[in-house]
Design an enzyme around this catalytic site. Structure first.
Site, mmCIF file in Angstrom:
data_model
loop_
_atom_site.group_PDB
_atom_site.id
_atom_site.type_symbol
_atom_site.label_atom_id
_atom_site.label_comp_id
_atom_site.label_asym_id
_atom_site.label_seq_id
_atom_site.Cartn_x
_atom_site.Cartn_y
_atom_site.Cartn_z
ATOM 1 N N LYS A 102 0.851 -1.200 0.000
ATOM 2 C CA LYS A 102 0.000 0.000 0.000
ATOM 3 C C LYS A 102 0.878 1.239 0.000
ATOM 4 C CE LYS A 102 -4.025 -1.976 2.282
ATOM 5 N NZ LYS A 102 -3.633 -3.346 1.903
ATOM 6 N N ASP A 136 -1.867 -2.144 -3.966
ATOM 7 C CA ASP A 136 -3.255 -2.196 -3.496
ATOM 8 C C ASP A 136 -3.888 -0.818 -3.637
ATOM 9 O OD1 ASP A 136 -2.995 -4.840 -2.673
ATOM 10 O OD2 ASP A 136 -2.743 -4.363 -0.553
ATOM 11 N N MET A 137 -5.227 -0.784 -3.665
ATOM 12 C CA MET A 137 -5.908 0.515 -3.700
ATOM 13 C C MET A 137 -6.530 0.779 -2.344
ATOM 14 S SD MET A 137 -6.362 3.172 -5.439
ATOM 15 C CE MET A 137 -6.166 2.909 -7.193
ATOM 16 N N GLN A 166 -11.478 -0.296 -8.036
ATOM 17 C CA GLN A 166 -12.618 -0.674 -7.179
ATOM 18 C C GLN A 166 -13.936 -0.356 -7.881
ATOM 19 O OE1 GLN A 166 -11.069 2.158 -4.530
ATOM 20 N NE2 GLN A 166 -10.365 0.713 -2.988
ATOM 21 N N ARG A 187 -6.028 -5.514 -10.996
ATOM 22 C CA ARG A 187 -6.828 -6.392 -10.131
ATOM 23 C C ARG A 187 -8.144 -5.641 -9.890
ATOM 24 N NH1 ARG A 187 -4.816 -6.306 -4.318
ATOM 25 N NH2 ARG A 187 -3.356 -7.976 -4.789
ATOM 26 N N LYS A 190 -14.327 -5.076 -5.455
ATOM 27 C CA LYS A 190 -15.532 -4.258 -5.249
ATOM 28 C C LYS A 190 -15.187 -2.991 -4.462
ATOM 29 C CE LYS A 190 -18.835 -8.065 -5.506
ATOM 30 N NZ LYS A 190 -19.919 -8.810 -4.830
ATOM 31 N N GLY A 191 -14.225 -3.097 -3.532
ATOM 32 C CA GLY A 191 -13.864 -1.938 -2.709
ATOM 33 C C GLY A 191 -14.175 -2.213 -1.251
ATOM 34 N N ALA A 192 -13.166 -2.051 -0.388
ATOM 35 C CA ALA A 192 -13.315 -2.439 1.014
ATOM 36 C C ALA A 192 -13.529 -1.252 1.945
ATOM 37 C CB ALA A 192 -12.068 -3.199 1.452
ATOM 38 N N THR A 229 -12.611 -11.563 -6.309
ATOM 39 C CA THR A 229 -13.898 -11.565 -5.612
ATOM 40 C C THR A 229 -14.198 -12.979 -5.122
ATOM 41 O OG1 THR A 229 -16.268 -11.101 -5.823
ATOM 42 C CG2 THR A 229 -15.195 -11.987 -7.775
ATOM 43 N N ARG A 291 -11.637 -4.573 8.473
ATOM 44 C CA ARG A 291 -12.325 -4.492 7.171
ATOM 45 C C ARG A 291 -12.983 -5.824 6.830
ATOM 46 N NH1 ARG A 291 -7.957 -1.062 5.887
ATOM 47 N NH2 ARG A 291 -6.722 -2.643 4.832
HETATM 48 C C1 LIG Z 1 -7.189 -10.708 -3.682
HETATM 49 C C2 LIG Z 1 -7.965 -9.548 -3.176
HETATM 50 C C3 LIG Z 1 -7.329 -8.320 -3.049
HETATM 51 C C4 LIG Z 1 -8.037 -7.218 -2.617
HETATM 52 N N1 LIG Z 1 -7.437 -5.978 -2.622
HETATM 53 C C5 LIG Z 1 -8.175 -4.882 -2.322
HETATM 54 C C6 LIG Z 1 -7.652 -3.563 -2.481
HETATM 55 O O1 LIG Z 1 -6.510 -3.370 -2.896
HETATM 56 N N2 LIG Z 1 -8.448 -2.521 -2.162
HETATM 57 C C7 LIG Z 1 -9.748 -2.685 -1.729
HETATM 58 O O2 LIG Z 1 -10.445 -1.700 -1.492
HETATM 59 N N3 LIG Z 1 -10.251 -3.923 -1.559
HETATM 60 C C8 LIG Z 1 -9.510 -5.015 -1.847
HETATM 61 N N4 LIG Z 1 -10.073 -6.257 -1.704
HETATM 62 C C9 LIG Z 1 -11.350 -6.417 -0.957
HETATM 63 C C10 LIG Z 1 -12.566 -6.232 -1.825
HETATM 64 O O3 LIG Z 1 -12.693 -4.871 -2.185
HETATM 65 C C11 LIG Z 1 -13.842 -6.678 -1.098
HETATM 66 O O4 LIG Z 1 -14.004 -5.888 0.034
HETATM 67 C C12 LIG Z 1 -13.854 -8.136 -0.668
HETATM 68 O O5 LIG Z 1 -13.270 -8.948 -1.655
HETATM 69 C C13 LIG Z 1 -15.300 -8.644 -0.449
HETATM 70 O O6 LIG Z 1 -16.048 -8.500 -1.617
HETATM 71 P P1 LIG Z 1 -16.454 -9.689 -2.604
HETATM 72 O O7 LIG Z 1 -16.023 -9.269 -3.975
HETATM 73 O O8 LIG Z 1 -15.882 -10.973 -2.166
HETATM 74 O O9 LIG Z 1 -18.017 -9.672 -2.655
HETATM 75 P P2 LIG Z 1 -19.136 -9.706 -1.531
HETATM 76 O O10 LIG Z 1 -20.408 -9.496 -2.267
HETATM 77 O O11 LIG Z 1 -18.813 -8.764 -0.426
HETATM 78 O O12 LIG Z 1 -19.058 -11.172 -0.972
HETATM 79 C C14 LIG Z 1 -19.388 -12.304 -1.749
HETATM 80 C C15 LIG Z 1 -19.315 -13.523 -0.849
HETATM 81 O O13 LIG Z 1 -17.952 -13.719 -0.438
HETATM 82 C C16 LIG Z 1 -17.874 -14.138 0.909
HETATM 83 N N5 LIG Z 1 -17.169 -13.099 1.690
HETATM 84 C C17 LIG Z 1 -16.840 -11.863 1.276
HETATM 85 N N6 LIG Z 1 -16.159 -11.194 2.229
HETATM 86 C C18 LIG Z 1 -16.071 -12.048 3.278
HETATM 87 C C19 LIG Z 1 -15.499 -11.940 4.568
HETATM 88 N N7 LIG Z 1 -14.854 -10.847 4.970
HETATM 89 N N8 LIG Z 1 -15.583 -13.008 5.390
HETATM 90 C C20 LIG Z 1 -16.200 -14.161 4.987
HETATM 91 N N9 LIG Z 1 -16.773 -14.308 3.765
HETATM 92 C C21 LIG Z 1 -16.720 -13.272 2.928
HETATM 93 C C22 LIG Z 1 -19.288 -14.334 1.360
HETATM 94 O O14 LIG Z 1 -19.622 -15.690 1.103
HETATM 95 C C23 LIG Z 1 -20.060 -13.397 0.473
HETATM 96 O O15 LIG Z 1 -21.400 -13.783 0.308
HETATM 97 C C24 LIG Z 1 -9.386 -7.358 -2.198
HETATM 98 C C25 LIG Z 1 -10.029 -8.602 -2.336
HETATM 99 C C26 LIG Z 1 -9.351 -9.675 -2.835
HETATM 100 C C27 LIG Z 1 -10.083 -10.948 -3.000
#
Ligand SMILES: Cc1cc2nc3c(=O)[nH]c(=O)nc-3n(C[C@H](O)[C@H](O)[C@H](O)COP(=O)(O)OP(=O)(O)OC[C@H]3O[C@@H](n4cnc5c(N)ncnc54)[C@H](O)[C@@H]3O)c2cc1C
Length: 311
Positions: A102, A136-137, A166, A187, A190-192, A229, A291
Site C-alpha cells: 500500500k 493495493d488501492m 474498485q 486487479r 468491489k472496494g473495502a 472476488t 475491514r
Molecule cells: C485478492 C484480493 C485483493 C483485494 N485488494 C483490495 C484492495 O486493494 N483494495 C480494496 O479496497 N479492496 C480489496 N479487496 C477487498 C474487496 O474490495 C472486497 O471488500 C472483498 O473482496 C469482499 O467483496 P467480494 O467481492 O468478495 O463480494 P461480496 O459481495 O462482499 O461477498 C461475496 C461472498 O464472499 C464471501 N465473503 C466476502 N467477504 C467475506 C469476509 N470478509 N468473510 C467471509 N466471507 C466473505 C461471502 O460468502 C459473500 O457472500 C481485495 C479482495 C481480494 C479478493
C-alpha cells in the site's frame, strides 16, 4: 444500505485504541486465535509457510506485509526496508515471487516524492529478482494519487507492477479504460472502504453490476486481469463470458483472500482455473482484520466464539 452501514460501524470501531489493544493481545497468540483465520501470522516465516501450503494445493499467492497510514518519513523508510527484507526472505525460501503493498505504507500521506522513491526501491529489487508487485488501492482519497504514481513508474519503464481498481467508485469505468490504454495489469475488486455518496455507489446491486461490466472490459481489452472476488454469481458469469469470447484460463486469474471461501478456491483450481490467494501477515493486522469483519458481520460471531474459548 446494510453493507455501507456495516462498513461505517467497523470503520469507527477500527479507530478504537482499547479494542486494538485487546485484539492485539488475543488475536494471534495461538494457532487457533481468531485473527489467524484471516492473517497468516505476524512474521514473514509464518507467511512463507502459508504460501507453501497454498502452492501444495495448486494455488498462487501474493504476500502482503500489513501496514498503512504511516505518518513519518522514518516510518515510511522502515516499511520500505521491511518490504526489501521480505523480498529477500521470499527469494531465500524459493517460493513464488509476488507481493502486494500500500502506498500510504510507503509514505503517501507524508511526502509523495519520497513515497514514489520508496516504491522505486522496491521495484528495483522486484526487477532484480523477477517479482511481480501489486499496488493495493486504498480509499477514494488516494485513487488519483495512486494511479498517477503508478503511471509515473510505468513511464519510467517498470513493468513488473500492477494496480487495483474498485468497482464501487463512479470513476472506475474511466480508470479501466485508462489502464487498458497503457496495457497495465489490473486487479478488480468491489472496494473495502467506507466511501461517501459523492464518490461511490451505496447499493450492493450497483457495485455488483459495475463489477461485472468492468470485469468483461478487462477480460476483452485488458492485460491479464485479476478477478478478485468471492462472489460466486460473478465468478460464474466471468467464466461464461471468457469461454464465449475464447479467452483461455491462462489469460486471467481469480484472486481471493486468505481464509475466505477456501472451498471455492479449491473448486476453481480443480476446474483448471488459476487462483491467487492474498496472504496478509505482520504485526499491523488490526485495520485489515476490521475491514474483513465489516464485510461480513457474521464473522463477529466467529470471533466471539474464538475469544470465549481463549484461556
Ligand atoms: C485478492 C484480493 C485483493 C483485494 N485488494 C483490495 C484492495 O486493494 N483494495 C480494496 O479496497 N479492496 C480489496 N479487496 C477487498 C474487496 O474490495 C472486497 O471488500 C472483498 O473482496 C469482499 O467483496 P467480494 O467481492 O468478495 O463480494 P461480496 O459481495 O462482499 O461477498 C461475496 C461472498 O464472499 C464471501 N465473503 C466476502 N467477504 C467475506 C469476509 N470478509 N468473510 C467471509 N466471507 C466473505 C461471502 O460468502 C459473500 O457472500 C481485495 C479482495 C481480494 C479478493
Amino acid at each position: 444500505m446494510f453493507a455501507s452501514l456495516s462498513k461505517a460501524f467497523f470503520h469507527a470501531l477500527s479507530r478504537s485504541g482499547t479494542l486494538k489493544t485487546v485484539a492485539s493481545r488475543y488475536g494471534m497468540r495461538r494457532p487457533t486465535s481468531f485473527a489467524r483465520r484471516f492473517i497468516a501470522g505476524e512474521t514473514v516465516a509464518e507467511a512463507i509457510e502459508a504460501a507453501r501450503a497454498l502452492e501444495a494445493r495448486g494455488m498462487n499467492h501474493t504476500l502482503d506485509l500489513l501496514g498503512e497510514s504511516v505518518t513519518s518519513l522514518e516510518g515510511a523508510d522502515a516499511a520500505t526496508r521491511a518490504y526489501l527484507a521480505t523480498v529477500d526472505a521470499i527469494v531465500a525460501a524459493g517460493i513464488e515471487r509476488n507481493i502486494s503493498l500500500k502506498l500510504t505504507q510507503l509514505g503517501l500521506d507524508v511526502d509523495r516524492a519520497t513515497c514514489t522513491e520508496n516504491l522505486q526501491r522496491i521495484l528495483a529489487a522486484a526487477d532484480r529478482h523477477e517479482f511481480f508487485v501489486r499496488i493495493d488501492m486504498e480509499s477514494s482519497a488516494y485513487t488519483e494519487s495512486t494511479l498517477s504514481i503508478f503511471e509515473t513508474v510505468w513511464r519510467l519503464g517498470s513493468r513488473r507492477v500492477g494496480v487495483v481498481l474498485q468497482s464501487c467508485l463512479y470513476r472506475t469505468d474511466a480508470d479501466v479504460e485508462r489502464m487498458n490504454a497503457i496495457g497495465a495489469r489490473v486487479r478488480l475488486v468491489k472496494g473495502a472502504y467506507r466511501e461517501p455518496k459523492s464518490a461511490a455507489f451505496q447499493r450492493k446491486a450497483d457495485v455488483d453490476a459495475a463489477y461485472l461490466e468492468q470485469a468483461k472490459r478487462l477480460l476483452a481489452e485488458g492485460t491479464y486481469p485479476a478477478i478478485a472476488t468471492h462472489d460466486e454469481t460473478i465468478i460464474a458469469e466471468v467464466k461464461q463470458f471468457a469461454a464465449a469470447q475464447a479467452i483461455g484460463p491462462d489469460r486471467y486469474e481469480f484472486q481471493m483472500l486468505y481464509g475466505i471461501r477456501r472451498d471455492l478456491q479449491s473448486s476453481l483450481v480443480a476446474e483448471g482455473y488459476r487462483v491467487r490467494v492474498y496472504v496478509p501477515f505482520g504485526r499491523e493486522w488490526f485495520p485489515y482484520f476490521m475491514r474483513r469483519l465489516g464485510e461480513r458481520p457474521a464473522n463477529v460471531g466467529f470471533v466471539l466464539r474464538a475469544l470465549l474459548s481463549e484461556k
